[in-house]
Enzyme design. Structure first.
Site, PDB file in Angstrom:
ATOM      1  CB  SER A  92     -26.017  21.299  20.809  1.00  0.00           C
ATOM      2  OG  SER A  92     -26.886  20.278  20.400  1.00  0.00           O
TER       3      SER A  92
ATOM      4  CG  ASN B 231     -28.348  16.649  14.793  1.00  0.00           C
ATOM      5  OD1 ASN B 231     -29.395  16.520  15.408  1.00  0.00           O
ATOM      6  ND2 ASN B 231     -27.327  15.851  14.965  1.00  0.00           N
ATOM      7  CG  ASP B 232     -28.023  20.717  17.476  1.00  0.00           C
ATOM      8  OD1 ASP B 232     -28.275  19.564  17.875  1.00  0.00           O
ATOM      9  OD2 ASP B 232     -26.898  21.229  17.563  1.00  0.00           O
ATOM     10  CB  VAL B 233     -32.151  23.724  12.967  1.00  0.00           C
ATOM     11  CG1 VAL B 233     -30.981  24.626  13.303  1.00  0.00           C
ATOM     12  CG2 VAL B 233     -31.871  22.898  11.746  1.00  0.00           C
ATOM     13  CB  VAL B 234     -34.933  19.100  12.434  1.00  0.00           C
ATOM     14  CG1 VAL B 234     -35.058  19.986  11.208  1.00  0.00           C
ATOM     15  CG2 VAL B 234     -33.694  18.249  12.353  1.00  0.00           C
TER      16      VAL B 234
END
Lengths: 98, 465
Positions: free
Chosen positions: B432, B391-394
């Site tokens: 996050s 999720n957050d890494v993309v």
């Protein structure tokens, strides 16, 4: 007993060594490497053995006993975990790859 | 005998360093840990012949053997049976045990000092206390890290004026530490209070840190334990402990920096602020578009007729144990002539390299696995980016929105692929707590469900073609 300044020199050189040794590690090995270095500080077992070895009172023995259990757990757990992870990177054993 | 012991310790220290060196390359890594293992066994074995160990009576020797037996048995059982996905928290636990052992060594020495023994003078006293402080913090902090990653403690806990409380606790701990380190006579009660405070400090420092930051924290505790071991090595006059501990301390610090850098978060930020846990809900902003669902069969068709597919695995894949299914899917696609590559974000999963370990477990060749820098230029040429539980890494807001807490974090440009398929368990946001704009993009389709099940459906879909 190691003299104060000798220990300081050892400390300094070892610190640079640690920094240099892993400075070119690829990201894929970060977790195994952390686990491996976790195993290496399992050498604390040697110290824990000495502590329990020269314990005299019941309290000292109790704390020393706990120290050895914890240290042995660090060393053995660290080894097995690292070994299991790295086994997977062993090409000759991989299931033919995809 | 005593010089023989020293020689073995010396050899062990050299092999540890060589082993660590070997562990930083995939080809030699396995032999590195095996070597280090032999060195550890040898060092442990010769310690039985050290006068400090055998000359104080049979009872001590017996207790040592029993304690090694208990510790080894428990650790062996747990390390053998743990799933690969749970490895990060197990590393935290074993590391915490090392920190606890260092602290306990210091405790024995300090109690001996309180009982009137000469333990070696002022410097020894000071380093024993410092090692105890660091070791105790690593011990209790690692326990909290374990609890969080294991899901025993899901919330990030933040007491009112947590920061001030921590500083006060730290000051009190230092005060007790100073009393122990500098006075000629210490009492058992002071030692007890000191350890109590240090353990509490480890818990308090780790509690407010969110799960996403945990890898960095575990790595930091790993480095700290190394340092504590080195200090206790000085206390006991053991050069092997000093060298091995220091090497771990410095390499661990470097590793921690590398991880923190990959997350674009200074270490001080991780420790003293905590993102995603400030209590403030992520600001509601207008997001253009809606999330668009896709059927597994349609997604399978899209991928089967693609030329190039880039797979972005994340924690969701780890949780669902989907790596083996994924390997099967990759095989099917490659049989159809599709080029498949894996894009691994440095902090994907719960620990750098976590995804690589899982993919390796499933037998995926590591030549197909690419780092962020290598793969990002390739996304525009990919027909499909398959995001699995990441999720957050993309999340493209890391590139576009300066107000976002993750702004500036390097991300995988999955949004630049022609099509993006996201396998996701539900509609919630990531660790996050930030909304992911990728999910609302025009070229993104959502495939809801557990990763293992969803990939199973994809496999069935591809097979039908």
């Amino acid at each position: 007993m190691i003299e104060g300044f000798t220990a300081l020199y050892i400390f300094m050189l070892a610190a640079f060594t640690g920094y240099e040794v892993i400075s070119r590690v690829p990201v894929i090995l970060h977790t195994p490497l952390m686990s491996g270095s976790n195993f290496i500080h399992g050498i604390v077992l040697v110290g824990a053995m000495v502590s329990l070895g020269h314990a005299e009172t019941g309290l000292q023995m109790l704390i020393g006993f706990v120290a050895v259990i914890l240290a042995a757990g660090n060393a053995v757990g660290g080894y097995v975990a690292t070994e299991r992870m790295l086994e997977m990177f062993d090409r000759s054993k991989s299931k033919g790859g995809v | 005998m005593s010089s023989f012991i020293e020689i073995v310790y010396f050899a062990a220290a050299v092999i540890f360093i060589l082993g660590l060196k070997k562990m930083s390359s995939p080809v030699t890594a396995r032999s590195g840990i095996v070597w280090a293992g032999y060195a550890m066994v040898a060092a442990t074995a010769v310690t039985f012949f050290s006068p400090a160990v055998y000359s104080h009576g049979f009872l001590n020797l017996l207790l040592i053997v029993i304690a090694i037996g208990i510790g080894s048995y428990l650790a062996y059982k747990s390390a053998k049976s743990v799933e690969m996905t749970d490895m990060p928290q197990m590393i935290a636990i074993y590391n915490g045990m090392g920190g606890g052992a260092a602290g306990a060594i210091a405790a024995v020495e300090l109690v001996r000092f309180a009982d009137g023994h000469d333990i070696g003078g002022g410097t020894v006293q000071l380093l024993a206390v410092l090692g105890a402080l660091i070791g105790a913090i690593a011990f209790s902090g690692s326990a909290v890290a374990y609890a969080k990653l294991q899901g025993l403690m899901n919330k990030t806990l933040r007491l009112p004026s947590h920061q001030a409380l921590n500083i006060a606790l730290f000051a009190v701990t230092l005060l007790f530490g100073a009393v122990l380190a500098f006075s000629g006579e210490v009492s058992g009660f002071t030692i007890f209070l000191f350890f109590l405070c240090a353990l509490a400090l480890g818990i308090m420092v780790t509690l407010p840190i969110g799960g996403a930051d945990m890898p960095v924290v575990i790595s930091l505790f790993n480095a700290l334990t190394g340092l504590a071991v080195a200090f206790e090595g000085y206390v006991l006059g053991n050069a092997a402990m000093i060298i091995a501990g220091t090497v771990v301390g410095s390499s661990g610090t470097l590793l921690t920096q590398l991880m923190a850098k990959a997350m674009n978060r200074p270490i001080s930020n991780i420790l003293f602020s905590s993102f995603g846990s400030d209590g403030g809900a992520p600001e509601e902003e207008d997001i253009a578009g809606t999330m668009k669902e896709i059927e597994a069969s349609d997604a399978a068709v899209t991928m089967a007729y693609a030329e190039k597919v880039i797979i972005v695995p994340g924690y969701g894949m780890a949780v669902a144990q989907a790596q083996h299914k994924l390997a099967e899917l990759v095989q099917l696609l490659e049989d159809r002539g599709v080029t498949v590559k894996f894009a691994i974000h440095p902090v994907a999963g719960r620990m750098p390299g976590h995804m690589n370990v899982l993919l390796a477990e499933a037998g995926i060749d590591y030549d197909k696995i690419y780092d962020l820098d290598e793969i990002n230029p390739e996304f525009p040429t990919a027909d499909v980016a398959l995001v699995i539980g990441a999720n957050d890494v993309v999340n493209p807001v890391a590139r576009t929105n300066p107000d976002s807490p993750i702004y500036g974090m390097p991300i995988l440009d999955a949004d630049k692929a022609k099509n993006c398929i996201v396998i996701k368990r539900g509609k919630g946001s990531g660790f996050s707590g930030i909304e992911n704009h990728l999910f609302y993009a025009d070229n993104t389709r959502m495939l809801y469900g557990d990763a293992q099940k969803a990939i199973g459906e994809l496999i069935a879909g591809v097979k039908q073609l």
